[in-house]
Design a protein around this motif. Structure first.
Motif, short mmCIF file in Angstrom:
data_model
loop_
_atom_site.label_atom_id
_atom_site.label_comp_id
_atom_site.label_asym_id
_atom_site.label_seq_id
_atom_site.Cartn_x
_atom_site.Cartn_y
_atom_site.Cartn_z
N GLU A 20 0.89 -1.34 -0.11
CA GLU A 20 -0.19 0.07 -0.02
C GLU A 20 0.87 1.24 0.15
OE1 GLU A 20 -3.12 -0.02 -0.62
OE2 GLU A 20 -3.25 -2.32 -0.56
N ASP A 21 1.93 1.13 0.53
CA ASP A 21 2.91 2.40 0.76
C ASP A 21 3.26 2.82 -0.78
OD1 ASP A 21 2.90 2.60 3.51
OD2 ASP A 21 4.38 0.82 3.42
N VAL A 22 3.74 1.64 -1.35
CA VAL A 22 4.31 1.73 -2.91
C VAL A 22 3.01 2.29 -3.69
CG1 VAL A 22 5.21 0.51 -4.89
CG2 VAL A 22 6.10 0.16 -2.42
N ARG A 23 1.88 1.64 -3.76
CA ARG A 23 0.95 2.18 -4.30
C ARG A 23 0.49 3.67 -4.18
NH1 ARG A 23 -3.34 -1.74 -3.13
NH2 ARG A 23 -2.47 -2.89 -5.05
N THR A 24 0.55 3.95 -3.15
CA THR A 24 0.22 5.54 -2.81
C THR A 24 1.43 6.23 -3.29
OG1 THR A 24 -0.84 5.07 -0.43
CG2 THR A 24 0.08 7.26 -0.94
N ALA A 25 2.42 6.04 -3.25
CA ALA A 25 3.76 6.78 -3.86
C ALA A 25 3.65 6.56 -5.40
CB ALA A 25 5.00 6.18 -3.42
N SER A 46 6.38 -5.51 -7.23
CA SER A 46 5.82 -5.91 -8.39
C SER A 46 5.05 -4.94 -9.14
CB SER A 46 4.86 -7.09 -8.12
OG SER A 46 3.80 -6.60 -7.44
N GLN A 47 4.67 -3.81 -8.41
CA GLN A 47 3.77 -2.73 -8.97
C GLN A 47 5.00 -1.88 -9.58
OE1 GLN A 47 0.74 -1.20 -5.74
NE2 GLN A 47 2.26 -2.16 -4.69
N ILE A 48 6.01 -1.50 -8.93
CA ILE A 48 6.95 -0.70 -9.90
C ILE A 48 7.55 -1.35 -11.17
CG2 ILE A 48 9.64 -0.41 -9.68
CD1 ILE A 48 9.23 0.30 -6.58
N ALA A 75 15.23 3.32 -11.20
CA ALA A 75 15.09 4.96 -11.27
C ALA A 75 13.53 5.15 -10.68
CB ALA A 75 14.92 5.15 -12.80
N VAL A 76 12.77 4.34 -10.76
CA VAL A 76 11.37 4.53 -10.38
C VAL A 76 11.36 4.15 -8.78
CG1 VAL A 76 8.96 3.53 -10.30
CG2 VAL A 76 10.18 3.87 -12.34
N ALA A 77 12.09 3.19 -8.19
CA ALA A 77 12.17 2.93 -6.75
C ALA A 77 12.66 3.96 -6.30
CB ALA A 77 13.05 1.45 -6.68
#
Length: 342
Positions: A7-12, A108-110, A305-307
């Motif tokens: 959820e943290d990654v999704r929000t970001a 996985s979202q990244i 780069a995205v991370a």
């Protein structure tokens, strides 16, 4: 070290949405200019599951905001039949000065976002200003869901998306879900032949049998751009009959990809016309062609780069959890010497 869950990654990523394509573009150009270190990925295959794999992708990306780390991603296609995601991933970022871990995040979202953003970037570039009104999706899963999202950003005149899947019911469900999300675009579940009549076609399947021969579909339009994201769908003759673009030939022409199969049959790599980074920075150009295929291996520098952007935003917004104990601590001898010198 900061830990960022799903959820943290999704929000970001939601907050970074408008910048992801630029992040991917910059990473491609930096890599093309030699400002990266990208060892070959390592493939781990369970003996009892030949179709499944886990891949380690270590990488360093230079430039004004350098980053270093590792992407660890699994692909277990049978997960889909159990209502689970095919791919799961972790991303680790390391400190550039001491090497200690800075962050561990759900990856996985990244991975899906950077894959789709790269595909949309390539579609805009390879269509060379041509208006794209129709898109075909072969495979109705997570990757093509993200591909639609970014293609609507790149091709503002998009009118119709044609969806095909080996399981037709999935295409119908997917079409209904996308229609609710993008009311200005028409979504249709169709046959493979119909999907291949689109201006741009994105192929993202779990089939690695080189099953698709483009010559069997003569009604495809001239100048069609095919985004071959799953790498092992196209037949060798399809590869050899197209203008081919990849992200890095050394990485993409291995591990029995369609490009690798073509090299094995042809005995050379001259069928690869250009790498996308060189096209983006203007050091290469493409000839006119009936079919242009973009087959990216999926470089770890894109994920990093995205991370890095995800981590920076997470720190600003207080996302995730800071935890201690993931570094080795101080050196017993030299830390005392340093203290004495001070």
């Amino acid at each position: 070290m900061r830990i960022l869950g799903r959820e943290d990654v999704r929000t970001a990523l939601a907050d970074l949405d408008s910048t992801v394509i630029d992040l991917v573009r910059n990473a491609y150009v930096l890599h093309s200019q030699g400002k990266s270190d990208l060892p070959f990925s390592t493939f781990l295959r369970p003996l009892h599951r030949s179709e499944s794999r886990i891949i380690a992708l270590p990488a360093y990306l230079g430039g004004p905001a350098p980053v270093m780390g590792l992407k660890w991603i699994s692909s277990f296609p049978e997960n889909v039949n159990r209502g689970m995601q095919r791919a799961s991933s972790l991303c680790i970022l390391n400190d550039l000065e001491c090497g200690y871990p800075l962050a561990l995040m759900e990856g996985s979202q990244i991975s899906a976002v950077r894959t789709a953003a790269g595909a949309a970037l390539a579609s805009g570039l390879l269509n060379a200003g041509r208006e794209v009104r129709t898109v075909g999706l072969v495979g109705c899963g997570t990757i093509n869901n993200q591909v639609v999202h970014f293609l609507t950003q790149v091709h503002e005149g998009l009118e119709t998306v044609l969806l095909q899947d080996a399981f037709p019911e999935r295409a119908k469900v997917f079409a209904a879900e996308l229609a609710a999300e993008y009311p200005d675009v028409e979504f249709k579940a169709v046959t493979l032949g119909q999907a291949l009549t689109a201006d741009t076609v994105s192929i993202a399947t779990t089939d690695s049998s080189y099953w698709l021969d483009l010559a069997d579909y003569p009604s495809r339009p001239d100048g069609q751009v095919i985004l071959h994201l799953s790498l092992r769908d196209l037949s060798v003759s399809s590869v050899l009959g197209a203008v081919n673009v990849t992200d890095d030939a050394d990485h993409a022409i291995r591990e029995q990809t369609s490009l690798h199969k073509a090299e094995q049959q042809a005995g050379h790599r001259r069928f690869v016309t250009a790498e996308i980074g060189a096209l983006l920075d203007g050091t290469a150009e493409l000839p006119a062609a009936r079919t242009v295929v973009f087959a990216p291996f999926g470089l770890g520098v894109l994920d990093l780069a995205v991370a890095e952007a995800v981590l920076n935003l997470a720190e600003k917004r207080g996302l995730g959890t800071e935890v201690d104990g993931f570094d080795p601590g101080s050196h017993k001898v030299t830390s005392n010497l340093a203290g004495s010198a001070a």
